[in-house]
Design a protein around this motif. Sequence first.
Motif, PDB file in Angstrom:
ATOM      1  N   ASN A 166       0.842  -1.180   0.000  1.00  0.00           N
ATOM      2  CA  ASN A 166       0.000   0.000   0.000  1.00  0.00           C
ATOM      3  C   ASN A 166       0.892   1.250   0.000  1.00  0.00           C
ATOM      4  OD1 ASN A 166      -1.920   1.916   0.358  1.00  0.00           O
ATOM      5  ND2 ASN A 166      -2.962   0.852   2.025  1.00  0.00           N
ATOM      6  N   TRP A 167       0.632   2.209  -0.859  1.00  0.00           N
ATOM      7  CA  TRP A 167       1.443   3.430  -0.971  1.00  0.00           C
ATOM      8  C   TRP A 167       1.282   4.345   0.241  1.00  0.00           C
ATOM      9  CZ3 TRP A 167      -0.946   8.156  -0.995  1.00  0.00           C
ATOM     10  CH2 TRP A 167      -2.328   8.162  -1.211  1.00  0.00           C
ATOM     11  N   ARG A 168       0.261   4.185   1.033  1.00  0.00           N
ATOM     12  CA  ARG A 168       0.013   5.053   2.187  1.00  0.00           C
ATOM     13  C   ARG A 168       1.004   4.787   3.318  1.00  0.00           C
ATOM     14  NH1 ARG A 168      -6.479   4.455   2.331  1.00  0.00           N
ATOM     15  NH2 ARG A 168      -6.877   5.609   0.417  1.00  0.00           N
ATOM     16  N   ILE A 169       1.491   3.554   3.437  1.00  0.00           N
ATOM     17  CA  ILE A 169       2.422   3.227   4.527  1.00  0.00           C
ATOM     18  C   ILE A 169       3.752   3.960   4.359  1.00  0.00           C
ATOM     19  CG2 ILE A 169       3.720   1.350   5.619  1.00  0.00           C
ATOM     20  CD1 ILE A 169       1.283  -0.451   5.066  1.00  0.00           C
ATOM     21  N   PRO A 170       4.421   3.935   3.197  1.00  0.00           N
ATOM     22  CA  PRO A 170       5.680   4.680   3.071  1.00  0.00           C
ATOM     23  C   PRO A 170       5.479   6.193   3.214  1.00  0.00           C
ATOM     24  CG  PRO A 170       5.400   3.166   1.210  1.00  0.00           C
ATOM     25  CD  PRO A 170       4.158   3.113   2.024  1.00  0.00           C
ATOM     26  N   VAL A 171       4.381   6.743   2.696  1.00  0.00           N
ATOM     27  CA  VAL A 171       4.119   8.182   2.832  1.00  0.00           C
ATOM     28  C   VAL A 171       3.894   8.528   4.305  1.00  0.00           C
ATOM     29  CG1 VAL A 171       2.501  10.034   2.249  1.00  0.00           C
ATOM     30  CG2 VAL A 171       3.243   8.449   0.488  1.00  0.00           C
ATOM     31  N   GLY A 172       3.169   7.691   5.025  1.00  0.00           N
ATOM     32  CA  GLY A 172       2.939   7.914   6.458  1.00  0.00           C
ATOM     33  C   GLY A 172       4.239   7.869   7.245  1.00  0.00           C
ATOM     34  N   ILE A 173       5.120   6.914   6.899  1.00  0.00           N
ATOM     35  CA  ILE A 173       6.428   6.821   7.588  1.00  0.00           C
ATOM     36  C   ILE A 173       7.264   8.063   7.300  1.00  0.00           C
ATOM     37  CG2 ILE A 173       8.605   5.530   7.636  1.00  0.00           C
ATOM     38  CD1 ILE A 173       6.916   2.965   7.250  1.00  0.00           C
ATOM     39  N   LEU A 174       7.262   8.535   6.048  1.00  0.00           N
ATOM     40  CA  LEU A 174       8.006   9.755   5.701  1.00  0.00           C
ATOM     41  C   LEU A 174       7.474  10.978   6.455  1.00  0.00           C
ATOM     42  CD1 LEU A 174       8.605   9.390   1.855  1.00  0.00           C
ATOM     43  CD2 LEU A 174      10.301   9.324   3.679  1.00  0.00           C
ATOM     44  N   LEU A 175       6.166  11.090   6.534  1.00  0.00           N
ATOM     45  CA  LEU A 175       5.566  12.206   7.260  1.00  0.00           C
ATOM     46  C   LEU A 175       5.906  12.135   8.759  1.00  0.00           C
ATOM     47  CD1 LEU A 175       2.047  12.524   5.583  1.00  0.00           C
ATOM     48  CD2 LEU A 175       3.967  14.109   5.418  1.00  0.00           C
ATOM     49  N   LEU A 176       5.880  10.927   9.314  1.00  0.00           N
ATOM     50  CA  LEU A 176       6.223  10.742  10.721  1.00  0.00           C
ATOM     51  C   LEU A 176       7.683  11.125  10.973  1.00  0.00           C
ATOM     52  CD1 LEU A 176       5.443   9.798  13.565  1.00  0.00           C
ATOM     53  CD2 LEU A 176       6.130   7.495  12.877  1.00  0.00           C
ATOM     54  N   LEU A 177       8.579  10.678  10.092  1.00  0.00           N
ATOM     55  CA  LEU A 177      10.003  11.022  10.227  1.00  0.00           C
ATOM     56  C   LEU A 177      10.224  12.532  10.085  1.00  0.00           C
ATOM     57  CD1 LEU A 177      11.722   8.111   8.266  1.00  0.00           C
ATOM     58  CD2 LEU A 177      11.734   8.508  10.727  1.00  0.00           C
ATOM     59  N   GLY A 178       9.498  13.174   9.165  1.00  0.00           N
ATOM     60  CA  GLY A 178       9.599  14.629   8.995  1.00  0.00           C
ATOM     61  C   GLY A 178       9.141  15.376  10.249  1.00  0.00           C
ATOM     62  N   ALA A 179       8.046  14.905  10.844  1.00  0.00           N
ATOM     63  CA  ALA A 179       7.536  15.548  12.057  1.00  0.00           C
ATOM     64  C   ALA A 179       8.512  15.387  13.212  1.00  0.00           C
ATOM     65  CB  ALA A 179       6.174  14.964  12.419  1.00  0.00           C
ATOM     66  N   VAL A 180       9.079  14.199  13.367  1.00  0.00           N
ATOM     67  CA  VAL A 180      10.054  13.953  14.436  1.00  0.00           C
ATOM     68  C   VAL A 180      11.293  14.813  14.224  1.00  0.00           C
ATOM     69  CG1 VAL A 180      11.617  12.202  15.404  1.00  0.00           C
ATOM     70  CG2 VAL A 180       9.210  11.646  14.995  1.00  0.00           C
ATOM     71  N   ALA A 181      11.786  14.898  12.970  1.00  0.00           N
ATOM     72  CA  ALA A 181      12.987  15.696  12.675  1.00  0.00           C
ATOM     73  C   ALA A 181      12.745  17.179  12.942  1.00  0.00           C
ATOM     74  CB  ALA A 181      13.420  15.467  11.226  1.00  0.00           C
ATOM     75  N   SER A 182      11.597  17.708  12.528  1.00  0.00           N
ATOM     76  CA  SER A 182      11.328  19.131  12.751  1.00  0.00           C
ATOM     77  C   SER A 182      11.145  19.428  14.240  1.00  0.00           C
ATOM     78  CB  SER A 182      10.127  19.591  11.936  1.00  0.00           C
ATOM     79  OG  SER A 182       8.964  18.920  12.361  1.00  0.00           O
ATOM     80  N   GLY A 183      10.493  18.513  14.970  1.00  0.00           N
ATOM     81  CA  GLY A 183      10.360  18.691  16.416  1.00  0.00           C
ATOM     82  C   GLY A 183      11.703  18.677  17.116  1.00  0.00           C
ATOM     83  N   TRP A 184      12.574  17.755  16.692  1.00  0.00           N
ATOM     84  CA  TRP A 184      13.918  17.684  17.269  1.00  0.00           C
ATOM     85  C   TRP A 184      14.707  18.961  16.968  1.00  0.00           C
ATOM     86  CZ3 TRP A 184      18.799  17.432  14.909  1.00  0.00           C
ATOM     87  CH2 TRP A 184      19.851  17.168  15.791  1.00  0.00           C
ATOM     88  N   ALA A 185      14.579  19.502  15.746  1.00  0.00           N
ATOM     89  CA  ALA A 185      15.276  20.726  15.360  1.00  0.00           C
ATOM     90  C   ALA A 185      14.810  21.915  16.212  1.00  0.00           C
ATOM     91  CB  ALA A 185      15.062  21.021  13.882  1.00  0.00           C
ATOM     92  N   VAL A 186      13.516  22.008  16.440  1.00  0.00           N
ATOM     93  CA  VAL A 186      12.976  23.101  17.268  1.00  0.00           C
ATOM     94  C   VAL A 186      13.486  22.984  18.698  1.00  0.00           C
ATOM     95  CG1 VAL A 186      10.861  24.030  18.283  1.00  0.00           C
ATOM     96  CG2 VAL A 186      10.951  23.529  15.847  1.00  0.00           C
ATOM     97  N   LEU A 187      13.444  21.796  19.281  1.00  0.00           N
ATOM     98  CA  LEU A 187      13.908  21.613  20.656  1.00  0.00           C
ATOM     99  C   LEU A 187      15.400  21.887  20.782  1.00  0.00           C
ATOM    100  CD1 LEU A 187      11.940  18.439  21.780  1.00  0.00           C
ATOM    101  CD2 LEU A 187      11.621  20.793  22.538  1.00  0.00           C
TER     102      LEU A 187
END
Length: 186
Positions: free
Chosen positions: A2-23
């Motif tokens: 399913n194409w939604r799983i890799p897109v969801g993982i990418l979005l999750l990784l992007g959110a974690v990376a941006s949160g880490w950058a802000v902190l």
Amino acid sequence: MNWRIPVGILLLLGAVASGWAVLTRMTTGPELQPEIGGRPDYLLNDFELVVLDATGKESFTLRAPRLARDPVLETMDVTTPVFLIPPKQEDGDAWKVTSKTGWISASGDELRLRGDVNAVSDGRQSDEVNIDTQELNVFPDADRVDSPVQVTINRPGSILRGNGLDVNLATKQYTLQSEVKSRYAR
């Protein structure tokens, strides 16, 4: 797959990376400070404040409807202040100084008064003196007053006008810098 799983993982990784950058930026970046002239750390309304010098003697008393303290500079802005300045020596006069606005340095050793400034001595030890100007700087600990603008000094029997004023309150010596005009009255 399913194409939604890799897109969801990418979005999750992007959110974690941006949160880490802000902190990381919050803990290692430049020190956070409020803006100069920003929100005051305290306000006083309809108050009387007695300021003491380094020896514990009264430096000046301030009455005003509003005072705001800058938390960064630790200076105070005052609306329509009334400053009462006691004499430093027994043979001196007390002064009452009013204006539209006032500013007090962090250490309380300098007062800047602006707008319709009027300073009147009480005349207990010498003739009453009345000073009118738009700007007046008062140094209570040094027993000194100055103004860079036009000043009018009224004393019994005389009126002096000029630009730039220096006053040594201890010696009662008044110095006008330029364009001095004098008028004697009975």
